[in-house]
Design a protein around this motif. Sequence first.
Motif, PDB file in Angstrom:
ATOM      1  N   ASP A  49      -4.314 -10.388  31.705  1.00  0.00           N
ATOM      2  CA  ASP A  49      -5.049 -10.661  32.939  1.00  0.00           C
ATOM      3  C   ASP A  49      -5.790 -11.996  32.870  1.00  0.00           C
ATOM      4  O   ASP A  49      -5.971 -12.672  33.880  1.00  0.00           O
ATOM      5  CB  ASP A  49      -6.005  -9.514  33.292  1.00  0.00           C
ATOM      6  CG  ASP A  49      -6.944  -9.125  32.163  1.00  0.00           C
ATOM      7  OD1 ASP A  49      -6.905  -9.753  31.080  1.00  0.00           O
ATOM      8  OD2 ASP A  49      -7.732  -8.175  32.356  1.00  0.00           O
ATOM      9  N   HIS A  50      -6.206 -12.399  31.668  1.00  0.00           N
ATOM     10  CA  HIS A  50      -6.847 -13.707  31.513  1.00  0.00           C
ATOM     11  C   HIS A  50      -5.819 -14.834  31.673  1.00  0.00           C
ATOM     12  O   HIS A  50      -6.124 -15.880  32.247  1.00  0.00           O
ATOM     13  CB  HIS A  50      -7.525 -13.803  30.154  1.00  0.00           C
ATOM     14  CG  HIS A  50      -8.184 -15.120  29.882  1.00  0.00           C
ATOM     15  ND1 HIS A  50      -9.168 -15.643  30.697  1.00  0.00           N
ATOM     16  CD2 HIS A  50      -7.990 -16.036  28.890  1.00  0.00           C
ATOM     17  CE1 HIS A  50      -9.560 -16.812  30.213  1.00  0.00           C
ATOM     18  NE2 HIS A  50      -8.847 -17.079  29.131  1.00  0.00           N
ATOM     19  N   GLU A  86      -3.332 -14.790  33.622  1.00  0.00           N
ATOM     20  CA  GLU A  86      -3.102 -14.893  35.075  1.00  0.00           C
ATOM     21  C   GLU A  86      -4.203 -15.704  35.740  1.00  0.00           C
ATOM     22  O   GLU A  86      -3.936 -16.575  36.570  1.00  0.00           O
ATOM     23  CB  GLU A  86      -3.021 -13.492  35.685  1.00  0.00           C
ATOM     24  CG  GLU A  86      -2.699 -13.456  37.166  1.00  0.00           C
ATOM     25  CD  GLU A  86      -1.291 -13.942  37.480  1.00  0.00           C
ATOM     26  OE1 GLU A  86      -1.075 -14.382  38.642  1.00  0.00           O
ATOM     27  OE2 GLU A  86      -0.423 -13.904  36.597  1.00  0.00           O
ATOM     28  N   GLU A  87      -5.462 -15.454  35.373  1.00  0.00           N
ATOM     29  CA  GLU A  87      -6.556 -16.159  36.036  1.00  0.00           C
ATOM     30  C   GLU A  87      -6.677 -17.615  35.598  1.00  0.00           C
ATOM     31  O   GLU A  87      -7.320 -18.412  36.264  1.00  0.00           O
ATOM     32  CB  GLU A  87      -7.887 -15.430  35.806  1.00  0.00           C
ATOM     33  CG  GLU A  87      -8.472 -15.580  34.413  1.00  0.00           C
ATOM     34  CD  GLU A  87      -9.847 -14.941  34.259  1.00  0.00           C
ATOM     35  OE1 GLU A  87     -10.445 -14.528  35.275  1.00  0.00           O
ATOM     36  OE2 GLU A  87     -10.328 -14.843  33.101  1.00  0.00           O
ATOM     37  N   GLN A 104     -17.172  -9.758  32.952  1.00  0.00           N
ATOM     38  CA  GLN A 104     -15.951  -9.414  32.234  1.00  0.00           C
ATOM     39  C   GLN A 104     -15.980  -7.965  31.776  1.00  0.00           C
ATOM     40  O   GLN A 104     -17.038  -7.444  31.407  1.00  0.00           O
ATOM     41  CB  GLN A 104     -15.777 -10.314  30.997  1.00  0.00           C
ATOM     42  CG  GLN A 104     -15.518 -11.773  31.304  1.00  0.00           C
ATOM     43  CD  GLN A 104     -15.304 -12.571  30.037  1.00  0.00           C
ATOM     44  OE1 GLN A 104     -16.251 -13.132  29.492  1.00  0.00           O
ATOM     45  NE2 GLN A 104     -14.063 -12.634  29.564  1.00  0.00           N
ATOM     46  N   SER A 148     -10.138 -11.010  31.310  1.00  0.00           N
ATOM     47  CA  SER A 148     -10.361 -11.748  32.554  1.00  0.00           C
ATOM     48  C   SER A 148     -11.815 -11.646  32.998  1.00  0.00           C
ATOM     49  O   SER A 148     -12.584 -10.834  32.489  1.00  0.00           O
ATOM     50  CB  SER A 148      -9.449 -11.221  33.657  1.00  0.00           C
ATOM     51  OG  SER A 148      -9.767  -9.872  33.959  1.00  0.00           O
TER      52      SER A 148
END
Length: 273
Positions: A66-67, A69-70, A199, A235
Motif C-alpha cells: 500500500d505504501h 501505491e501511494e 499510519q 501507507s
Amino acid sequence: MRIVRFASPQGMSFGVLDGDGRVAQIEGHPFGRISFTGARYAQADIRLLSPILPSKVVCVGKNYADHIEEMKSVTGGSAPAQPLIFLKPSTAVIGPGDAIRIPPGSTNVQHEAELAVVIGARGARNVTPDQAAASIFGYTIGNDVTERDMQKSDGQWTRGKGFDSFCPIGPWIETDLGGLSLDPADLEVTCTVDGEPRQQGRTSQLIFDVPTLISYISQVMTLLPGDVVLTGTPSGVGPIRAGQQVEVTIQGLGSLTNSVTAAEGVSTAGDAR
C-alpha cells in the motif's frame, strides 16, 4: 528484557528497565552476559537516549504494497523483485524526546513509522534466513524521516533521508518479544501527528520479512553488533512541520515520541543523541 541507554548525573550508561519502571544500570554494553552495577534510577531522574548508536542504519524501501501505491509519483509503482536497501548515517540517529529538525530550505519533510531490528553480538555476514534469528539482539521503534521533495528531485535517497535528526530510534530495545507472546512477524505499527492518526499497518504485510531482510543485507555488507535495520513503512506517510509532535507506536514495544522544530538554534551533537 528492555534495554535502554540513558544519561544520568554520573554520565551515560546502558540499563534494564524494571517492571516497576526504574532503570537498573549495567556494566559496559548490553551484548553478552549482563552484569548489574547495583545502581537503580527512577525514570524522572535520567534522560533516555537512543537505545543504541549503530555504525550504520540499513533501511528498506517499498516493503509494503500500500505504501508503494501511494508513492508512485516519487519512487515508481512497482514492487521490487529483491529488497530495496539504502543507508542512513549514524549522525541521523536521535532518541526519544529529541527534536526532528526541519532543514533550511526544506519543503516537505514526512514521517515513516517502522519496525527496527537491532543486530546482536555475533553480527551477520552471509547468513541464511534460517540463521538470521541468531543474529538479532532485539527490536525497537524507528522513524525513517524523509525530505520527500529532495528524494524525488535527487533520484537517489541519501540527502532526503540523511539529515541530522532524521532517524529517531527508541525508546528501548525489547530482547524477548516471544516472552510477551508476541510474534515480530505480525505486530501493529501506527503513527500519529499531534494525536491525529496517520499510519496503521502490520508487519505481516511486509513484502520481505525480517529473516529475508537480514539474510539479504548480510550478503551485501557485514552487519555489526548494534547495527539497525529499518524494515519499511506502511501507507499513510505525510508531512510534519515545526511545532508538531510525532508518535510512532508498535505493539509490544511501546511508543517513540519526538517533537518537530526548525533547524536553527537546536543541536543534538555528539553522544547526547
